[in-house]
Design a protein around this motif. Structure first.
Motif, PDB file in Angstrom:
ATOM      1  N   ILE A   1       0.833  -1.205   0.000  1.00 30.51           N
ATOM      2  CA  ILE A   1       0.000   0.000   0.000  1.00 30.51           C
ATOM      3  C   ILE A   1       0.868   1.255   0.000  1.00 30.51           C
ATOM      4  O   ILE A   1       0.601   2.209  -0.710  1.00 30.51           O
ATOM      5  CB  ILE A   1      -0.955  -0.005   1.210  1.00 30.51           C
ATOM      6  N   THR A   2       1.913   1.255   0.793  1.00 34.61           N
ATOM      7  CA  THR A   2       2.737   2.447   0.905  1.00 34.61           C
ATOM      8  C   THR A   2       3.698   2.628  -0.259  1.00 34.61           C
ATOM      9  O   THR A   2       4.298   3.687  -0.397  1.00 34.61           O
ATOM     10  CB  THR A   2       3.544   2.440   2.222  1.00 34.61           C
ATOM     11  N   ALA A   3       3.839   1.624  -1.115  1.00 31.68           N
ATOM     12  CA  ALA A   3       4.765   1.726  -2.241  1.00 31.68           C
ATOM     13  C   ALA A   3       4.155   2.472  -3.433  1.00 31.68           C
ATOM     14  O   ALA A   3       4.832   2.690  -4.427  1.00 31.68           O
ATOM     15  CB  ALA A   3       5.208   0.337  -2.676  1.00 31.68           C
ATOM     16  N   CYS A   4       2.923   2.872  -3.349  1.00 32.10           N
ATOM     17  CA  CYS A   4       2.223   3.509  -4.466  1.00 32.10           C
ATOM     18  C   CYS A   4       2.403   5.028  -4.453  1.00 32.10           C
ATOM     19  O   CYS A   4       1.481   5.782  -4.158  1.00 32.10           O
ATOM     20  CB  CYS A   4       0.741   3.159  -4.426  1.00 32.10           C
ATOM     21  N   GLY A   5       3.589   5.482  -4.780  1.00 29.22           N
ATOM     22  CA  GLY A   5       3.836   6.915  -4.874  1.00 29.22           C
ATOM     23  C   GLY A   5       3.822   7.604  -3.527  1.00 29.22           C
ATOM     24  O   GLY A   5       4.119   7.020  -2.496  1.00 29.22           O
ATOM     25  N   THR A   6       3.473   8.863  -3.550  1.00 28.67           N
ATOM     26  CA  THR A   6       3.425   9.649  -2.324  1.00 28.67           C
ATOM     27  C   THR A   6       2.184   9.280  -1.523  1.00 28.67           C
ATOM     28  O   THR A   6       1.077   9.285  -2.039  1.00 28.67           O
ATOM     29  CB  THR A   6       3.378  11.154  -2.668  1.00 28.67           C
ATOM     30  N   THR A   7       2.397   8.980  -0.268  1.00 28.04           N
ATOM     31  CA  THR A   7       1.267   8.581   0.561  1.00 28.04           C
ATOM     32  C   THR A   7       0.758   9.764   1.370  1.00 28.04           C
ATOM     33  O   THR A   7       1.513  10.651   1.734  1.00 28.04           O
ATOM     34  CB  THR A   7       1.675   7.461   1.537  1.00 28.04           C
ATOM     35  N   THR A   8      -0.507   9.730   1.629  1.00 23.66           N
ATOM     36  CA  THR A   8      -1.109  10.760   2.467  1.00 23.66           C
ATOM     37  C   THR A   8      -1.050  10.321   3.919  1.00 23.66           C
ATOM     38  O   THR A   8      -0.787   9.146   4.220  1.00 23.66           O
ATOM     39  CB  THR A   8      -2.572  11.000   2.070  1.00 23.66           C
ATOM     40  N   ARG A   9      -1.312  11.241   4.789  1.00 22.14           N
ATOM     41  CA  ARG A   9      -1.335  10.937   6.223  1.00 22.14           C
ATOM     42  C   ARG A   9      -2.403   9.885   6.522  1.00 22.14           C
ATOM     43  O   ARG A   9      -2.207   8.998   7.350  1.00 22.14           O
ATOM     44  CB  ARG A   9      -1.603  12.234   6.976  1.00 22.14           C
ATOM     45  N   GLN A  10      -3.512   9.967   5.823  1.00 24.27           N
ATOM     46  CA  GLN A  10      -4.606   9.036   6.049  1.00 24.27           C
ATOM     47  C   GLN A  10      -4.230   7.621   5.596  1.00 24.27           C
ATOM     48  O   GLN A  10      -4.550   6.643   6.274  1.00 24.27           O
ATOM     49  CB  GLN A  10      -5.847   9.517   5.303  1.00 24.27           C
ATOM     50  N   GLN A  11      -3.531   7.492   4.471  1.00 20.66           N
ATOM     51  CA  GLN A  11      -3.099   6.178   4.000  1.00 20.66           C
ATOM     52  C   GLN A  11      -2.119   5.536   4.969  1.00 20.66           C
ATOM     53  O   GLN A  11      -2.192   4.335   5.225  1.00 20.66           O
ATOM     54  CB  GLN A  11      -2.467   6.288   2.619  1.00 20.66           C
ATOM     55  N   VAL A  12      -1.225   6.331   5.505  1.00 20.32           N
ATOM     56  CA  VAL A  12      -0.271   5.810   6.485  1.00 20.32           C
ATOM     57  C   VAL A  12      -1.013   5.366   7.743  1.00 20.32           C
ATOM     58  O   VAL A  12      -0.712   4.312   8.314  1.00 20.32           O
ATOM     59  CB  VAL A  12       0.811   6.867   6.811  1.00 20.32           C
ATOM     60  N   GLY A  13      -1.991   6.137   8.159  1.00 22.82           N
ATOM     61  CA  GLY A  13      -2.787   5.769   9.330  1.00 22.82           C
ATOM     62  C   GLY A  13      -3.541   4.470   9.124  1.00 22.82           C
ATOM     63  O   GLY A  13      -3.582   3.615  10.010  1.00 22.82           O
ATOM     64  N   ILE A  14      -4.117   4.294   7.944  1.00 18.91           N
ATOM     65  CA  ILE A  14      -4.853   3.071   7.636  1.00 18.91           C
ATOM     66  C   ILE A  14      -3.903   1.879   7.627  1.00 18.91           C
ATOM     67  O   ILE A  14      -4.188   0.831   8.212  1.00 18.91           O
ATOM     68  CB  ILE A  14      -5.588   3.194   6.291  1.00 18.91           C
ATOM     69  N   GLY A  15      -2.769   2.033   6.960  1.00 18.66           N
ATOM     70  CA  GLY A  15      -1.802   0.935   6.880  1.00 18.66           C
ATOM     71  C   GLY A  15      -1.249   0.551   8.237  1.00 18.66           C
ATOM     72  O   GLY A  15      -1.168  -0.628   8.579  1.00 18.66           O
ATOM     73  N   THR A  16      -0.893   1.543   9.013  1.00 21.18           N
ATOM     74  CA  THR A  16      -0.354   1.282  10.346  1.00 21.18           C
ATOM     75  C   THR A  16      -1.405   0.635  11.237  1.00 21.18           C
ATOM     76  O   THR A  16      -1.121  -0.341  11.947  1.00 21.18           O
ATOM     77  CB  THR A  16       0.140   2.588  10.991  1.00 21.18           C
ATOM     78  N   GLY A  17      -2.609   1.158  11.176  1.00 19.98           N
ATOM     79  CA  GLY A  17      -3.694   0.585  11.978  1.00 19.98           C
ATOM     80  C   GLY A  17      -3.998  -0.849  11.579  1.00 19.98           C
ATOM     81  O   GLY A  17      -4.242  -1.712  12.431  1.00 19.98           O
ATOM     82  N   ALA A  18      -3.960  -1.132  10.270  1.00 23.98           N
ATOM     83  CA  ALA A  18      -4.236  -2.486   9.798  1.00 23.98           C
ATOM     84  C   ALA A  18      -3.161  -3.465  10.264  1.00 23.98           C
ATOM     85  O   ALA A  18      -3.462  -4.575  10.696  1.00 23.98           O
ATOM     86  CB  ALA A  18      -4.338  -2.499   8.277  1.00 23.98           C
ATOM     87  N   VAL A  19      -1.915  -3.051  10.184  1.00 24.10           N
ATOM     88  CA  VAL A  19      -0.835  -3.935  10.630  1.00 24.10           C
ATOM     89  C   VAL A  19      -0.928  -4.188  12.128  1.00 24.10           C
ATOM     90  O   VAL A  19      -0.868  -5.336  12.583  1.00 24.10           O
ATOM     91  CB  VAL A  19       0.544  -3.350  10.249  1.00 24.10           C
ATOM     92  N   LEU A  20      -1.072  -3.127  12.903  1.00 22.62           N
ATOM     93  CA  LEU A  20      -1.160  -3.298  14.355  1.00 22.62           C
ATOM     94  C   LEU A  20      -2.412  -4.078  14.759  1.00 22.62           C
ATOM     95  O   LEU A  20      -2.362  -4.921  15.656  1.00 22.62           O
ATOM     96  CB  LEU A  20      -1.129  -1.940  15.054  1.00 22.62           C
ATOM     97  N   GLY A  21      -3.509  -3.809  14.079  1.00 23.31           N
ATOM     98  CA  GLY A  21      -4.742  -4.548  14.363  1.00 23.31           C
ATOM     99  C   GLY A  21      -4.630  -6.016  13.995  1.00 23.31           C
ATOM    100  O   GLY A  21      -5.125  -6.889  14.703  1.00 23.31           O
ATOM    101  N   GLY A  22      -3.958  -6.310  12.883  1.00 22.04           N
ATOM    102  CA  GLY A  22      -3.751  -7.705  12.481  1.00 22.04           C
ATOM    103  C   GLY A  22      -2.890  -8.463  13.474  1.00 22.04           C
ATOM    104  O   GLY A  22      -3.177  -9.607  13.821  1.00 22.04           O
ATOM    105  N   VAL A  23      -1.844  -7.816  13.932  1.00 20.39           N
ATOM    106  CA  VAL A  23      -0.975  -8.444  14.933  1.00 20.39           C
ATOM    107  C   VAL A  23      -1.747  -8.669  16.233  1.00 20.39           C
ATOM    108  O   VAL A  23      -1.670  -9.744  16.840  1.00 20.39           O
ATOM    109  CB  VAL A  23       0.288  -7.581  15.179  1.00 20.39           C
ATOM    110  N   ALA A  24      -2.488  -7.660  16.658  1.00 18.77           N
ATOM    111  CA  ALA A  24      -3.268  -7.791  17.894  1.00 18.77           C
ATOM    112  C   ALA A  24      -4.347  -8.863  17.751  1.00 18.77           C
ATOM    113  O   ALA A  24      -4.552  -9.681  18.652  1.00 18.77           O
ATOM    114  CB  ALA A  24      -3.893  -6.450  18.264  1.00 18.77           C
ATOM    115  N   GLY A  25      -5.030  -8.874  16.612  1.00 19.05           N
ATOM    116  CA  GLY A  25      -6.066  -9.884  16.388  1.00 19.05           C
ATOM    117  C   GLY A  25      -5.503 -11.290  16.365  1.00 19.05           C
ATOM    118  O   GLY A  25      -6.108 -12.227  16.887  1.00 19.05           O
ATOM    119  N   SER A  26      -4.329 -11.442  15.786  1.00 24.47           N
ATOM    120  CA  SER A  26      -3.675 -12.745  15.767  1.00 24.47           C
ATOM    121  C   SER A  26      -3.274 -13.180  17.164  1.00 24.47           C
ATOM    122  O   SER A  26      -3.426 -14.343  17.534  1.00 24.47           O
ATOM    123  CB  SER A  26      -2.439 -12.689  14.856  1.00 24.47           C
ATOM    124  N   ALA A  27      -2.759 -12.245  17.946  1.00 23.91           N
ATOM    125  CA  ALA A  27      -2.327 -12.572  19.302  1.00 23.91           C
ATOM    126  C   ALA A  27      -3.514 -12.931  20.201  1.00 23.91           C
ATOM    127  O   ALA A  27      -3.445 -13.867  20.992  1.00 23.91           O
ATOM    128  CB  ALA A  27      -1.555 -11.408  19.902  1.00 23.91           C
TER     129      ALA A  27
END
Length: 73
Positions: free
Chosen positions: A19-45
């Motif tokens: 997701i973040t490799a697609c050109g310049t990212t916005t603050r919102q895209q970074v927030g979504i990506g970070t939240g998804a990764v952290l949420g996935g790790v938490a959900g798995s745990a």
């Protein structure tokens, strides 16, 4: 069980990199990506490596990351 958790974490991390490799990212895209990764790790745990828990956690984390990253008006 540990390998399943590592695969889930690696998959979430790879998705975030894609997701973040697609050109310049916005603050919102970074927030979504970070939240998804952290949420996935938490959900798995929390669900002991359950795929459904990982995907659900990533979805919830993405929504939360989106809301947190929105600019205040």
């Amino acid at each position: 069980m540990l390998s399943r958790r590592l695969i889930s974490i690696a998959g979430a991390f790879s998705l975030a990199l894609t997701i973040t490799a697609c050109g310049t990212t916005t603050r919102q895209q970074v927030g979504i990506g970070t939240g998804a990764v952290l949420g996935g790790v938490a959900g798995s745990a929390v669900t002991n490596g359950s795929t459904l828990g990982t995907v659900g956690g990533a979805a919830v984390g993405g929504v939360i990351g989106n809301e947190v990253a929105k600019k205040k008006k």
